[in-house]
Design a protein around this motif. Structure first.
Motif, short mmCIF file in Angstrom:
data_model
loop_
_atom_site.label_atom_id
_atom_site.label_comp_id
_atom_site.label_asym_id
_atom_site.label_seq_id
_atom_site.Cartn_x
_atom_site.Cartn_y
_atom_site.Cartn_z
N THR A 49 0.83 -1.21 0.04
CA THR A 49 0.10 -0.13 -0.01
C THR A 49 0.87 1.32 -0.19
OG1 THR A 49 -0.21 0.11 2.45
CG2 THR A 49 -2.04 -0.98 1.42
N LEU A 95 -6.45 -1.26 -5.59
CA LEU A 95 -7.27 -1.04 -4.74
C LEU A 95 -7.12 0.56 -4.45
CD1 LEU A 95 -9.76 -0.91 -2.39
CD2 LEU A 95 -7.94 -1.52 -0.82
N LYS A 97 -8.81 4.04 -2.18
CA LYS A 97 -9.82 4.52 -1.14
C LYS A 97 -9.91 6.13 -1.87
CE LYS A 97 -8.57 2.01 2.86
NZ LYS A 97 -9.67 1.39 2.90
N ASP A 108 -14.70 5.77 -0.22
CA ASP A 108 -15.25 4.33 -0.26
C ASP A 108 -14.22 3.77 -0.96
OD1 ASP A 108 -18.49 5.88 -1.17
OD2 ASP A 108 -17.84 4.61 0.62
N ASP A 109 -14.05 2.39 -1.12
CA ASP A 109 -12.99 1.61 -1.55
C ASP A 109 -13.41 1.22 -3.03
OD1 ASP A 109 -12.28 -0.59 1.25
OD2 ASP A 109 -11.72 1.79 0.99
N TYR A 110 -12.70 1.23 -3.66
CA TYR A 110 -12.89 0.85 -5.38
C TYR A 110 -11.79 0.03 -5.79
CZ TYR A 110 -16.21 4.73 -5.38
OH TYR A 110 -17.28 5.52 -5.07
N TRP A 111 -12.39 -1.10 -6.43
CA TRP A 111 -11.29 -2.15 -7.00
C TRP A 111 -11.20 -2.03 -8.41
CZ3 TRP A 111 -8.56 -5.27 -3.72
CH2 TRP A 111 -9.11 -5.43 -2.46
#
Length: 121
Positions: A49, A95, A97, A108-111
């Motif tokens: 990360t 990923l 945020k 929100d989390d996005y993939w």
């Protein structure tokens, strides 16, 4: 918000590959970004990360071999993978945020869609 990944492929053990992921859409800010990977029968696991301030974390299994980086201006995150091993094989997911453009600006989390990395022995 869309995350589009590129890179990946097939490489021999000891080789290198690079992954890229770009976030697009209408949002205020991309905060943490990261890479995860998944192999059949196993849960998705953290690879690395990177915070917006460039603070980085790595899983023990990739530390010293993989490098995560980002370009805040392009809303992009990169993963340079060196000295690849067969156990690095899997589908790699990006990923992000993301903080929304409109009040109350939720994060929100996005993939990403995932990209296959295969390391042959």
């Amino acid at each position: 918000v869309q995350l589009v990944e590129s890179g990946g492929g097939l490489v021999q053990a000891g080789g290198s590959l690079g992954l890229s992921c770009v976030a697009s859409g209408n949002f205020y800010m991309v905060r943490n970004m990261g890479w995860y990977r998944q192999t059949p029968g196993r849960q998705r696991e953290l690879v690395a990360t990177i915070h917006r301030n460039y603070t980085r974390t790595y899983s023990d299994s990739v530390s010293g071999r993989f490098t995560i980086d980002r370009d805040n201006g392009k809303n992009a995150v990169y993963l340079q993978m060196n000295n690849l091993k067969p156990e690095d094989t899997g589908v790699y997911y990006c990923l992000a945020k993301v903080t929304g453009a409109y009040y109350p600006h939720p994060t929100d989390d996005y993939w990403g869609q995932g990209t296959q990395v295969t390391v042959s022995s």
